[in-house]
Every structure is written in C-alpha cells, then in structure tokens.
Write an enzyme that holds these catalytic residues in place. Structure first.
Site, PDB file in Angstrom:
ATOM      1  N   GLY A  18       5.957   6.658   9.907  1.00  0.00           N
ATOM      2  CA  GLY A  18       4.914   6.294  10.337  1.00  0.00           C
ATOM      3  C   GLY A  18       3.997   7.414  11.067  1.00  0.00           C
ATOM      4  N   ALA A  19       2.739   7.251  11.358  1.00  0.00           N
ATOM      5  CA  ALA A  19       1.774   8.372  12.032  1.00  0.00           C
ATOM      6  C   ALA A  19       2.562   8.623  13.225  1.00  0.00           C
ATOM      7  CB  ALA A  19       0.506   7.837  12.348  1.00  0.00           C
ATOM      8  N   ALA A  38      10.767   1.139   5.071  1.00  0.00           N
ATOM      9  CA  ALA A  38      10.144  -0.014   5.462  1.00  0.00           C
ATOM     10  C   ALA A  38      10.672  -0.943   6.612  1.00  0.00           C
ATOM     11  CB  ALA A  38      10.235  -1.182   4.344  1.00  0.00           C
ATOM     12  N   ARG A  39      11.730  -1.796   6.737  1.00  0.00           N
ATOM     13  CA  ARG A  39      12.099  -2.509   7.791  1.00  0.00           C
ATOM     14  C   ARG A  39      13.684  -2.632   7.557  1.00  0.00           C
ATOM     15  NH1 ARG A  39       8.446  -0.721  10.041  1.00  0.00           N
ATOM     16  NH2 ARG A  39       6.599  -1.935  11.271  1.00  0.00           N
ATOM     17  N   HIS A  80      12.968   5.969  13.061  1.00  0.00           N
ATOM     18  CA  HIS A  80      11.536   5.168  12.923  1.00  0.00           C
ATOM     19  C   HIS A  80      10.602   6.106  12.751  1.00  0.00           C
ATOM     20  CE1 HIS A  80       9.725   0.970  12.502  1.00  0.00           C
ATOM     21  NE2 HIS A  80       9.144   2.066  11.909  1.00  0.00           N
ATOM     22  N   GLU A 120      17.865  -1.751  15.404  1.00  0.00           N
ATOM     23  CA  GLU A 120      17.197  -0.534  15.686  1.00  0.00           C
ATOM     24  C   GLU A 120      17.120  -0.081  16.968  1.00  0.00           C
ATOM     25  OE1 GLU A 120      14.210   0.598  12.437  1.00  0.00           O
ATOM     26  OE2 GLU A 120      12.956   1.103  14.121  1.00  0.00           O
ATOM     27  N   ARG A 140       0.786  -1.137   0.187  1.00  0.00           N
ATOM     28  CA  ARG A 140       0.021   0.044   0.036  1.00  0.00           C
ATOM     29  C   ARG A 140       0.934   1.398   0.151  1.00  0.00           C
ATOM     30  NH1 ARG A 140      -3.785  -1.253   3.943  1.00  0.00           N
ATOM     31  NH2 ARG A 140      -2.739  -3.223   4.333  1.00  0.00           N
ATOM     32  N   ASP A 182      15.188   5.304   7.643  1.00  0.00           N
ATOM     33  CA  ASP A 182      14.345   5.487   8.765  1.00  0.00           C
ATOM     34  C   ASP A 182      14.296   4.385   9.781  1.00  0.00           C
ATOM     35  OD1 ASP A 182      12.284   7.335   9.978  1.00  0.00           O
ATOM     36  OD2 ASP A 182      10.708   5.786   9.515  1.00  0.00           O
ATOM     37  N   ASP A 226       8.252  -6.456  -7.716  1.00  0.00           N
ATOM     38  CA  ASP A 226       7.443  -7.199  -6.707  1.00  0.00           C
ATOM     39  C   ASP A 226       6.864  -8.474  -7.228  1.00  0.00           C
ATOM     40  OD1 ASP A 226       5.074  -8.010  -5.217  1.00  0.00           O
ATOM     41  OD2 ASP A 226       4.464  -6.072  -4.783  1.00  0.00           O
TER      42      ASP A 226
HETATM   43  N1  LIG Z   1       8.824   3.576   8.775  1.00  0.00           N
HETATM   44  C1  LIG Z   1       7.674   3.468   9.288  1.00  0.00           C
HETATM   45  O1  LIG Z   1       7.207   4.290  10.396  1.00  0.00           O
HETATM   46  C2  LIG Z   1       6.545   2.501   8.652  1.00  0.00           C
HETATM   47  C3  LIG Z   1       5.282   2.717   9.026  1.00  0.00           C
HETATM   48  C4  LIG Z   1       4.271   1.686   8.432  1.00  0.00           C
HETATM   49  C5  LIG Z   1       4.821   0.727   7.508  1.00  0.00           C
HETATM   50  N2  LIG Z   1       6.286   0.617   7.576  1.00  0.00           N
HETATM   51  C6  LIG Z   1       6.676  -0.562   6.735  1.00  0.00           C
HETATM   52  O2  LIG Z   1       6.404  -0.179   5.383  1.00  0.00           O
HETATM   53  C7  LIG Z   1       6.461  -1.376   4.562  1.00  0.00           C
HETATM   54  C8  LIG Z   1       5.336  -1.227   3.684  1.00  0.00           C
HETATM   55  O3  LIG Z   1       3.989  -1.472   4.572  1.00  0.00           O
HETATM   56  P1  LIG Z   1       2.522  -1.725   3.864  1.00  0.00           P
HETATM   57  O4  LIG Z   1       1.503  -1.397   4.908  1.00  0.00           O
HETATM   58  O5  LIG Z   1       2.638  -0.710   2.679  1.00  0.00           O
HETATM   59  O6  LIG Z   1       2.718  -3.205   3.549  1.00  0.00           O
HETATM   60  P2  LIG Z   1       1.689  -4.217   2.812  1.00  0.00           P
HETATM   61  O7  LIG Z   1       1.148  -4.979   3.945  1.00  0.00           O
HETATM   62  O8  LIG Z   1       0.657  -3.477   2.115  1.00  0.00           O
HETATM   63  O9  LIG Z   1       2.503  -5.024   2.014  1.00  0.00           O
HETATM   64  C9  LIG Z   1       2.141  -6.335   1.306  1.00  0.00           C
HETATM   65  C10 LIG Z   1       2.632  -6.274   0.136  1.00  0.00           C
HETATM   66  O10 LIG Z   1       3.927  -6.382  -0.234  1.00  0.00           O
HETATM   67  C11 LIG Z   1       4.250  -6.881  -1.457  1.00  0.00           C
HETATM   68  N3  LIG Z   1       5.466  -7.933  -1.071  1.00  0.00           N
HETATM   69  C12 LIG Z   1       5.310  -9.056  -0.465  1.00  0.00           C
HETATM   70  N4  LIG Z   1       6.300  -9.740  -0.644  1.00  0.00           N
HETATM   71  C13 LIG Z   1       7.228  -9.083  -1.301  1.00  0.00           C
HETATM   72  C14 LIG Z   1       8.496  -9.202  -1.975  1.00  0.00           C
HETATM   73  N5  LIG Z   1       9.312 -10.448  -1.742  1.00  0.00           N
HETATM   74  N6  LIG Z   1       9.151  -8.408  -2.796  1.00  0.00           N
HETATM   75  C15 LIG Z   1       8.527  -7.000  -3.109  1.00  0.00           C
HETATM   76  N7  LIG Z   1       7.190  -6.770  -2.816  1.00  0.00           N
HETATM   77  C16 LIG Z   1       6.514  -7.865  -1.759  1.00  0.00           C
HETATM   78  C17 LIG Z   1       3.053  -7.329  -1.988  1.00  0.00           C
HETATM   79  O11 LIG Z   1       2.504  -6.622  -2.847  1.00  0.00           O
HETATM   80  C18 LIG Z   1       2.391  -7.535  -0.986  1.00  0.00           C
HETATM   81  O12 LIG Z   1       0.827  -7.404  -1.336  1.00  0.00           O
HETATM   82  C19 LIG Z   1       6.665  -2.664   5.518  1.00  0.00           C
HETATM   83  O13 LIG Z   1       7.983  -3.186   5.574  1.00  0.00           O
HETATM   84  C20 LIG Z   1       6.196  -1.553   6.748  1.00  0.00           C
HETATM   85  O14 LIG Z   1       6.569  -2.463   7.933  1.00  0.00           O
HETATM   86  C21 LIG Z   1       6.868   1.580   8.172  1.00  0.00           C
END
Ligand SMILES: NC(=O)c1ccc[n+]([C@@H]2O[C@H](COP(=O)([O-])OP(=O)(O)OC[C@H]3O[C@@H](n4cnc5c(N)ncnc54)[C@H](O)[C@@H]3O)[C@@H](O)[C@H]2O)c1
Length: 331
Positions: free
Chosen positions: A292-293, A241-242, A289, A270, A161, A265, A181
């Site tokens: 996010g919100a 992401a992570r 980090h 971490e 997303r 981030d 992806d």
């Molecule tokens: N920095 C922050 O504060 C913060 C905040 C929210 C989320 N995040 C991180 O951001 C990232 C995305 O979050 P989201 O809610 O959009 O995720 P999400 O739950 O929407 O991600 C799922 C999607 O990731 C894709 N995916 C799965 N495996 C994959 C792979 N091997 N290679 C590439 N794509 C793949 C697929 O399209 C799947 O539908 C996550 O790592 C989440 O933990 C970070």
C-alpha cells in the site's frame, strides 16, 4: 454550502506531514474553516466537535461512536485520507445521513503496481533464483527448463478495487485470467476480460493465484490445506491482501514440500516470529506489508481527500463515496 464549513482533522499527528504536506494543508484551509490547526488524536474533549461540519480523518482516527456523533450535531461529511473506513465508521454514521468518503482508490494503485510486478518476477522464479545466486553463486537453470510468464493462467481471488486493477493490467498484458468472487456474475467477469470460476476450480486451473478479497469472517483461511492441495505442482501463491485469508501452517507445509512457491506481503501472524519456517524457505519471498501507499506515495491519500472535501463543499458528487450497504463486504 453557502458559508465556509467548519472542519477538523482527526488522525495520528505523526502522519500529517506526509499525508497533508504544506500545499495540501493550504488547500484544505482554503476550503474549510479549521477549528483547530492540528489534528485531534482522540475525542476526549467533545466541545471541539460542537460546530464541526466536515471531519477529515486518517490513520488511527478513533471510532465515531454514538457519543462522539452526539457531540457533533452539525457533522455532514467524514472524508478519510486513508483506505478502509471500517476502523472508525459504523452504521450509526450512515444512519445520521452523514456522507462518507474514503481514499481507498488512491491506496489501491500502489498495491496493483506491486502485485503485478511480483506476479511477473515470481513467474520467472526471480526471487528463488536471486536467493540461490546469493547463497551458492548459481546462474540460470539449463535452457529448456527456464521459467517464463507466457501462457500462464493467473487466478485472481476477489474482484475488489485492487483485484479489478490487477485483472485490468494482466488482461492488457495478454495473460489468461480467471476470477473467483461470489459477488460477481459471468457478464461482469467477461467485461473485465476474465473467466469466472468458483474458488476450487480456480485453484485447480491456475498457475499463479493472487489474493485480493477483504478480511471477513467468510474469507478467513479461504486458502486452506484442502484448496492448497488443489493447486498444480509449481503454482505460485501471491498474497497482498490480508494474512488471515491463508492457513499459514498449511502454506508452510506446501512450500516446504516444494509443491508451491509463495510471495507474501501480509502474513498471519504479522510479522512472522523469528525462526518461523516460512522465513527460511528459498521458494518463499516475504515483504513487510509495504504494498500500500508508502513514503512518497502517501501524499496521494491526502490529495484524494482534499479533492473530495472540495467536491463536497461545491455540492459535487464524491468520487470515493462509501455507502452503508457496501460496508459489510468492504476491506
Ligand atoms: N498490502 C497492503 O498494503 C494493502 C493495502 C490496501 C489494501 N490491502 C488489502 O487488499 C485487499 C483488497 O482491498 P480493496 O480495497 O481492493 O477491497 P474492496 O473493499 O474493494 O473489496 C470488496 C470486494 O471484495 C470482494 N469480495 C468480498 N467477499 C469476497 C469473497 N468471499 N471472495 C472473493 N471476493 C470477495 C467483493 O467483490 C467486494 O465488493 C483487502 O484484503 C485489503 O485489506 C492490502
């Protein structure tokens, strides 16, 4: 539902004033008959769950184990006022026919904003130039060598997303975008306005690589020494992401060699321990980090969850529904 359903909040009490301030709590109390005014932080007293039909969960909600679910035989919905539900929702919740919703969409928006801003600033080497200016009073590099954003290829790893939100903003701004992806097909990538590439090809072709895949066993260190070596000289790695997606030692070597810049981030570990090589490099910019919100943005999560509860009670479809089959691939 004919009568006002019984509800319970399960989350850290510390976050409630920010997630569910007075007006949102009043909306919730007008939709659910809260069996307790305060949230529970554990499920040690099973009696509190006996009549609960809607559980509004949040940060630090304990896992909904089979024993907890047995104690809540009337539970019909778990509405999460935060991002990932993986910490407390497992297959046994779905197996009992309980609807699950998450506010991950509301948490995604600030991450998208942050990432696009970082890509833009990093493309102008703003972080590095600001540090040089602070340390040595440096100004702009000579005309003709100054970095700009036009014409860059931006590689997005994960059409999640957040990844999709980032792609939409980059495409709208006229950038060339590649996406990697394994769960995306070419027509879906084309509909996003991006070219589909496998991860190695994306590494070879992009000037900026931004990570948006979830932390899963198969994404552990997906950006390893070999793939970092595929990136062109001067490439920028952005990770919101992570931290586990990147081999930190290999990244530190590539950045120390001046081959690539990084904006992180999230890191592994971490936070990074004091004295870690990445912290001292002028071409690495690290935030704690915070994408996010945060602060005033946290209310979005509560707003989203309260609207979901209202939809559920009205018998309307949930906007943030999470389904059992999606769970293994979700963040
Ligand atoms: N920095 C922050 O504060 C913060 C905040 C929210 C989320 N995040 C991180 O951001 C990232 C995305 O979050 P989201 O809610 O959009 O995720 P999400 O739950 O929407 O991600 C799922 C999607 O990731 C894709 N995916 C799965 N495996 C994959 C792979 N091997 N290679 C590439 N794509 C793949 C697929 O399209 C799947 O539908 C996550 O790592 C989440 O933990 C970070």
């Amino acid at each position: 539902m004919a009568t006002t359903p019984a509800g319970l909040l399960a989350m850290s009490r510390k976050v409630v004033p920010a997630v569910l301030p007075g007006d949102l709590m009043a909306r919730l109390a007008g939709t659910l008959r809260l069996v307790r005014p305060d949230p529970v932080e554990d499920f040690d007293d099973p009696a509190v769950l006996a009549g609960v039909e809607v559980l509004v969960t949040g940060w630090l909600c304990p896992p909904l184990t089979p024993a907890v679910l047995d104690a809540a035989p009337r539970l019909r919905a778990v509405v999460h006022a935060a991002g990932s539900v993986k910490g407390h929702v497992g297959p046994e919740v779905f197996a009992r026919g309980i609807a699950v919703s998450s506010a991950a969409d509301a948490n995604a928006a600030p991450v998208v904003d942050f990432t696009v801003a970082v890509i833009t600033l990093a493309g102008k080497r703003a972080f590095r130039l600001a540090r040089e200016a602070a340390d040595f009073g440096g100004g702009l590099p000579p005309f003709g060598t100054r970095p700009g954003n036009d014409g860059r290829v931006i590689g997005v790893v994960g059409a999640s997303r957040i990844g999709r939100g980032v792609i939409a903003r980059l495409v709208a701004a006229g950038h060339r975008v590649l996406v990697a992806d394994p769960y995306l097909d070419p027509p879906a990538a084309a509909a996003l306005g991006a070219g589909l590439a496998d991860l190695d090809e994306l590494c070879r072709r992009c000037d900026v690589l931004t990570l948006h895949a979830p932390a899963l066993p198969e994404t552990h260190h997906l950006l390893d020494e070999r793939r970092l070596a595929l990136l062109p000289h001067g490439a920028i790695v952005v990770n919101t992401a992570r931290g586990t997606l990147v081999d930190t030692d290999a990244l530190a070597c590539a950045c120390a060699a001046g081959r690539i810049d990084a904006c992180l981030d999230v890191t592994e570990p971490e936070p990074l321990p004091a004295g870690h090589p990445l912290l001292a490099l002028p071409n690495v910019w690290i935030t704690p980090h915070l994408a996010g919100a945060q602060g005033s943005e946290v209310r979005r999560l509560g707003e989203y969850a309260v609207a979901e509860v209202e939809r559920f009670v009205a018998g309307e479809p949930l906007h943030g529904a999470v389904h059992a089959a999606q769970l293994p691939l979700l963040a």
